[in-house]
Design a protein around this motif. Structure first.
Motif, PDB file in Angstrom:
ATOM      1  N   GLU A 162     -10.530  57.540 -59.550  1.00 41.86           N
ATOM      2  CA  GLU A 162     -11.751  56.750 -59.428  1.00 41.86           C
ATOM      3  C   GLU A 162     -12.157  56.256 -60.812  1.00 41.86           C
ATOM      4  OE1 GLU A 162     -14.705  59.095 -57.480  1.00 41.86           O
ATOM      5  OE2 GLU A 162     -13.573  59.219 -55.598  1.00 41.86           O
ATOM      6  N   GLU A 163     -12.883  55.164 -60.843  1.00 40.60           N
ATOM      7  CA  GLU A 163     -13.329  54.613 -62.115  1.00 40.60           C
ATOM      8  C   GLU A 163     -14.416  55.492 -62.731  1.00 40.60           C
ATOM      9  OE1 GLU A 163     -14.537  50.638 -61.281  1.00 40.60           O
ATOM     10  OE2 GLU A 163     -12.481  49.853 -61.275  1.00 40.60           O
ATOM     11  N   ASN A 164     -14.441  55.561 -64.064  1.00 43.84           N
ATOM     12  CA  ASN A 164     -15.487  56.315 -64.743  1.00 43.84           C
ATOM     13  C   ASN A 164     -16.753  55.475 -64.854  1.00 43.84           C
ATOM     14  OD1 ASN A 164     -14.981  54.491 -66.788  1.00 43.84           O
ATOM     15  ND2 ASN A 164     -13.993  55.973 -68.149  1.00 43.84           N
ATOM     16  N   GLY A 167     -16.475  51.897 -65.688  1.00 40.57           N
ATOM     17  CA  GLY A 167     -15.669  51.064 -64.805  1.00 40.57           C
ATOM     18  C   GLY A 167     -14.197  51.040 -65.161  1.00 40.57           C
ATOM     19  N   GLU A 168     -13.726  52.078 -65.882  1.00 37.29           N
ATOM     20  CA  GLU A 168     -12.339  52.118 -66.333  1.00 37.29           C
ATOM     21  C   GLU A 168     -11.592  53.281 -65.699  1.00 37.29           C
ATOM     22  OE1 GLU A 168     -12.923  52.543 -70.491  1.00 37.29           O
ATOM     23  OE2 GLU A 168     -13.204  50.382 -70.852  1.00 37.29           O
ATOM     24  N   LEU A 169     -10.265  53.219 -65.766  1.00 30.00           N
ATOM     25  CA  LEU A 169      -9.389  54.302 -65.333  1.00 30.00           C
ATOM     26  C   LEU A 169      -8.685  54.843 -66.573  1.00 30.00           C
ATOM     27  CD1 LEU A 169      -7.804  52.748 -62.115  1.00 30.00           C
ATOM     28  CD2 LEU A 169      -9.500  54.566 -62.198  1.00 30.00           C
ATOM     29  N   GLN A 184     -10.957  61.431 -66.633  1.00 24.90           N
ATOM     30  CA  GLN A 184     -10.496  60.616 -65.508  1.00 24.90           C
ATOM     31  C   GLN A 184     -10.976  61.247 -64.198  1.00 24.90           C
ATOM     32  OE1 GLN A 184      -8.462  57.555 -64.785  1.00 24.90           O
ATOM     33  NE2 GLN A 184      -9.699  58.177 -63.034  1.00 24.90           N
ATOM     34  N   ARG A 396      -3.259  48.356 -58.568  1.00 31.58           N
ATOM     35  CA  ARG A 396      -2.828  49.693 -58.965  1.00 31.58           C
ATOM     36  C   ARG A 396      -2.181  50.415 -57.797  1.00 31.58           C
ATOM     37  NH1 ARG A 396      -8.120  49.474 -61.205  1.00 31.58           N
ATOM     38  NH2 ARG A 396      -8.883  50.754 -59.491  1.00 31.58           N
TER      39      ARG A 396
END
Length: 444
Positions: A162-164, A167-169, A184, A396
């Protein structure tokens, strides 16, 4: 108890299609038994078994470092796996015995825990294809499975990332840049969906310096709180110079060999020297990108030169698969970008094209430019990609063919890198007509 051979020699073994160890020299047989298995049963040394599976999947010889757990010690090995029909032959070299690490295979299988250190909570490791090579018992419980059942399975099929908050992985970014990560968020696909795990990992490297996967932890709030965030790798000026100097000498020596400056040389040896030179130049660019000041990553690069370097890095794989890489002659093609990112993108695109090309086929690299855009076009003559899949494969964990190996991250990472440099990757393909991927960047 497993021990080193009395004299330096390769240790041989053989694995069948079902992953069973059907033949082994005495030292390998002893390790197999200490891991709770036997000759004729499933190979119970996870990292060795992972190399065998990879060789069978790719259909080519594969060499990787590995660690095998004995009863009271660990053995560092260099494993070479060669597919031979339905079986895989194993050659184990560099047999080095050392004290046992904390995570013991026998503990995972329910052995006597009093005589062995307990594994750290949430420990896991994965190879370069992001397939799990070890899982602690505590993490296996959270995932709703036995540890032995998880070995060899893709990490992305075990965890739902899931995104942090940004909004990133983090794991995807770390896989692209080959660095450590933390924070993560993930949920177990088959475990309690209400439990959010926080994954962290550090990069593992092979004996040849290549990326060999991650070793990390997966913790929940019950496991002791937040994990430390790995600091970005920094190289000070002294270390920068210390690394550059031997690489410069390697490049110089390899180029003299390739040019036959020191005398006549067989063509294949000259080709090996050229490969060494290109790989060293790539490593030099990585060091440069790590040591440079923030904000200075984008500069004018030559797409034609970087495409040639990427092609050289993929050449051994192409040769093994019987595929030609044809590079269109081109003068310098300046673009605004970052060398390491461009090479990574092109290695991915060329590698995909080689993998999907028939034996005897060719992958072509062409170049194009306009006033504002410089492009590299990578074309193959494979099965092509259906229109309905052409956007999906950039997402992804998606692949055009569900039977393919890998994590389904390569194209997603490549497009993300391209867009971070102000460019993009586009696709033109149709079933039975091959595929054409175009990397476009702002003109330099």
């Amino acid at each position: 108890m497993a021990s080193a051979p009395s004299e330096p020699r390769p240790i041989m073994g053989r694995v069948d299609r079902a992953g069973r160890l059907i033949a082994a020299d005495a030292e390998l047989a002893t390790l197999q038994m200490e891991a709770g298995s036997s000759i004729g049963a499933t190979l119970a040394l996870p990292q060795v078994a992972a190399v065998a599976r990879l060789a069978r999947k790719l259909g080519i010889p594969v060499s990787r470092p590995a660690v095998a757990a004995g009863a009271n010690l660990d053995v560092d090995l260099w494993v070479r796996a060669i597919p031979e029909g339905d079986e895989v032959s194993l050659t184990l070299e560099g047999w080095t015995v050392r004290p046992a690490a904390s995570a013991r295979l026998a503990t995972l299988l329910g052995g006597d825990s009093e005589s062995r250190p307990a594994p750290e909570p949430g420990e896991w490791s994965a190879d370069e294809d992001m397939q799990l090579t070890s899982v602690s018992a505590s993490l296996a419980d959270k995932l709703g499975a036995d540890a032995s059942e998880l070995i060899g399975r893709p990490l992305m099929r075990i965890f739902r990332l899931e995104e942090n908050d940004a909004g990133e992985l983090p794991l995807v970014a770390a896989l692209a840049a080959r660095h450590g990560f933390a924070g993560q968020p993930a949920r177990a696909r088959n475990g309690d969906p209400g439990v959010i795990l926080s994954l962290s990992g550090e990069v593992m490297f092979g004996a040849d310096g290549s990326f060999a996967g991650f070793s990390g932890r997966a913790l929940s709030s019950d496991d002791g709180g937040a994990q430390p965030v790995p600091q970005p790798l920094a190289i000070d000026q002294a270390l920068n110079e210390a690394l550059r100097s031997p690489l410069d000498r390697i490049i110089d020596a390899a180029e003299r060999i390739a040019d036959r400056s020191d005398g006549p040389l067989r063509n294949d040896y000259a080709a090996y020297a050229s490969d060494i030179s290109s790989a060293a130049r790539h490593l030099l660019s990585v060091i440069h990108s790590i040591s440079e000041e923030p904000g200075q990553g984008h500069r004018t690069v030559d797409l034609a030169t970087l495409a040639a370097e990427a092609a050289v890095l993929i050449a051994p794989t192409a040769e093994t698969r019987g595929v030609r890489i044809e590079l269109e002659p081109n003068q310098a093609l300046p673009a605004n970008g970052e060398e390491r990112a461009v090479i990574q993108i092109l290695v991915n695109l060329i590698g995909n094209a080689v993998r999907h090309s028939p034996a005897g086929g060719a992958v072509t690299l062409r170049f194009a430019s306009t006033e504002n855009v410089a492009s590299v076009i990578v074309s193959d003559h494979g099965a092509g990609i259906a229109p309905a899949d052409q956007q999906r494969i950039f997402e992804r964990f998606e692949r055009a063919n569900s039977d393919e190996g890998g994590t389904g991250l390569g194209l997603a990472i490549s497009r993300r890198l391209a867009r971070s440099m102000g460019g993009d990757i586009s696709l033109d393909s149709a079933p039975a007509k091959g595929a054409r991927f175009t990397l476009s960047l702002p003109s330099g």
